[in-house]
Design an enzyme around this catalytic site. Structure first.
Site, PDB file in Angstrom:
ATOM      1  N   HIS A 228       0.783  -1.248   0.000  1.00 10.85           N
ATOM      2  CA  HIS A 228       0.000   0.000   0.000  1.00 10.85           C
ATOM      3  C   HIS A 228       0.812   1.294   0.000  1.00 10.85           C
ATOM      4  O   HIS A 228       0.767   2.070   0.955  1.00 10.85           O
ATOM      5  CB  HIS A 228      -1.012   0.013   1.147  1.00 10.85           C
ATOM      6  N   ASP A 301      -6.116  -4.306   0.322  1.00  8.99           N
ATOM      7  CA  ASP A 301      -6.038  -4.076   1.772  1.00  8.99           C
ATOM      8  C   ASP A 301      -7.446  -4.105   2.382  1.00  8.99           C
ATOM      9  O   ASP A 301      -7.768  -3.350   3.309  1.00  8.99           O
ATOM     10  CB  ASP A 301      -5.318  -2.762   2.111  1.00  8.99           C
TER      11      ASP A 301
HETATM   12 ZN   LIG Z   1      -0.584  -2.543   6.091  1.00 10.31          ZN
END
Ligand SMILES: [Zn+2]
Length: 427
Positions: A228, A301
């Site tokens: 991320h 995520d």
């Molecule tokens: Zn993370």
């Protein structure tokens, strides 16, 4: 089992018929016919099934928020045929026993390939390496190792993790966050965090770890994957490292491609996430990095949370957002409809490269005769308003609630069998 897909457009190009038989693509051509089942795919874009490098399925430990089964349903509806399940469960996936448990649950659900991620350190404690070799040798065949949620902050430990994973043909997926720079952090550090009175999470906390880790990866000669990526500076560092030949790959989340720190203005903790939503300049750099291939993959995520952990004061809320069911729509909205990426590039960033990073056989393959029939069919023209109540996930913390997004996943095939048909899960 045989299925004929009529009139699909591979990578958004000219329509063809695709015959799927015994789990593989048996024929591609015009006017194919069969006595077996037919799926009308007129106008639908055909892509290889999507692969997620970063999903939190919460089982074992927090089955009230998600299970491997409900997360698998969400993934299938999102167009995925494989998802990596992160290790920060309870107990932590730091042994062969736990990763095999998650792998079996995924196999029993049978909707997507659930690929367990192994923890880098025992209990995500950041002090001792977990049994990486035992997890790699287990039935789960772990190749991606991550303490995600926490950073492997100790540089000596990170170096040893890179040495071990190199020997296993694995990769460390680093949650890049220098913990000493993010104590108490609530949102992106900038003018807005100061005004809102929330402790800032500075871009340098991410960038400092990425800079350190690409140098460590170069020194060891190991692969490194950065989870991320959220800042413009991180994109620059990864671009620089790749230009030096460092074996670094990186992912960006759908929410970091679409949303900014302006979402914090209403103190709605749905938008609290780690790393935090950044500025419009960062969003532009992330889109540019994904388009030019500096960022290899989109990873969700996906982070389900209970209502009591989100519908509370911002500082008390847990960070994280749902992602699996809307990821492709957000990528179409931010990258395809804006002209930044083609459908072939969507397939590359959401299937081909993530499968290669995870060393997954049978996923991310070309749409060619003889290849495994892990496929997704998408209606690019459909638009819908996201209703969190209608999601397959057990949790409701979608940052896209009430937002109209393009593209609808219509059919998904896992090894030649429909896991999703007409937008409905088949199990
Ligand atoms: Zn993370």
């Amino acid at each position: 089992m045989t299925i004929l897909i009529k009139g699909a457009r591979p990578y958004g190009e000219d329509a063809v018929d695709v015959l799927v038989s015994d789990g593989v693509i048996a024929a591609i051509g015009e006017d194919l016919s069969t006595t077996a089942e037919t799926v009308d795919a007129g106008g639908l874009v055909l892509l290889p099934g999507l692969v997620d490098l970063h999903t939190h399925l919460r089982e074992p430990g927090r089955e009230d928020t998600e299970t491997v089964l409900t997360g698998s349903r969400a993934a299938a509806l999102g167009g995925y045929t494989a998802v990596h399940a992160m290790a920060n469960t309870d107990p932590v996936a730091d042994t062969a026993g736990v990763v095999e448990q998650v792998w079996r649950l995924g196999s029993d659900a049978g909707l997507v390939d659930v690929v367990p991620v192994g923890a880098v350190t025992v209990g995500l404690g950041g002090e001792r390496l977990a049994e990486l070799g035992a997890m790699a040798d287990s039935a789960a065949r772990v190749r991606v190792f991550s303490d995600d949620g926490k950073c492997v902050a100790d540089p000596a430990l990170m170096r040893r993790a890179l040495e071990y994973t190199k020997a296993l043909d694995g990769v460390v997926a680093q949650h890049a966050e220098e913990p000493r720079l993010t104590v108490g952090a609530q949102m992106h550090e900038g003018e807005r965090s100061a005004r809102l009175g929330l402790t800032g999470w500075p871009a340098v906390a991410e960038e400092a770890i990425i800079a350190r880790d690409v140098l460590l990866a170069e020194h060891v000669g190991a692969r490194l994957h950065v989870c991320h990526v959220s800042t413009a500076g991180s994109v620059e560092l990864i671009r620089w490292a790749k230009s030096r030949g460092v074996q670094v790959t990186a992912e960006v989340t759908p929410h970091h491609l679409l949303l900014t720190d302006a979402q914090a203005e209403g103190y709605d903790a749905t938008f609290k996430v780690n790393p935090p939503l950044r500025t419009a300049e960062d969003v532009a750099a992330l889109r540019g990095g994904l388009a030019d291939g500096t960022i290899d993959a989109v990873a969700t995520d996906h982070a389900p949370h209970a209502a009591e952990d989100k519908e509370c004061e911002w500082s008390a809320a847990r960070p994280g957002m749902l992602g699996l069911e809307q990821a492709l729509s957000v990528v179409v909205d931010t990258m395809v409809d804006t002209g930044l990426m083609t459908w072939r590039e969507v397939a590359d960033r959401m299937s081909v490269r993530p499968a290669a990073i995870g060393r997954l056989a049978g996923h991310g393959r070309p749409l060619e005769v003889g290849e495994p029939a892990n496929l997704v069919l998408v209606d690019p023209g459909a638009r819908a308003v996201v209703d969190p109540v209608a999601l397959a996930s057990k949790s409701r913390n979608s940052p896209y609630a009430g937002r109209e997004l393009p593209a609808r996943v219509v059919h998904v095939l896992l090894r030649g069998e429909l896991s999703v048909r007409d937008g409905k899960v088949q199990k």
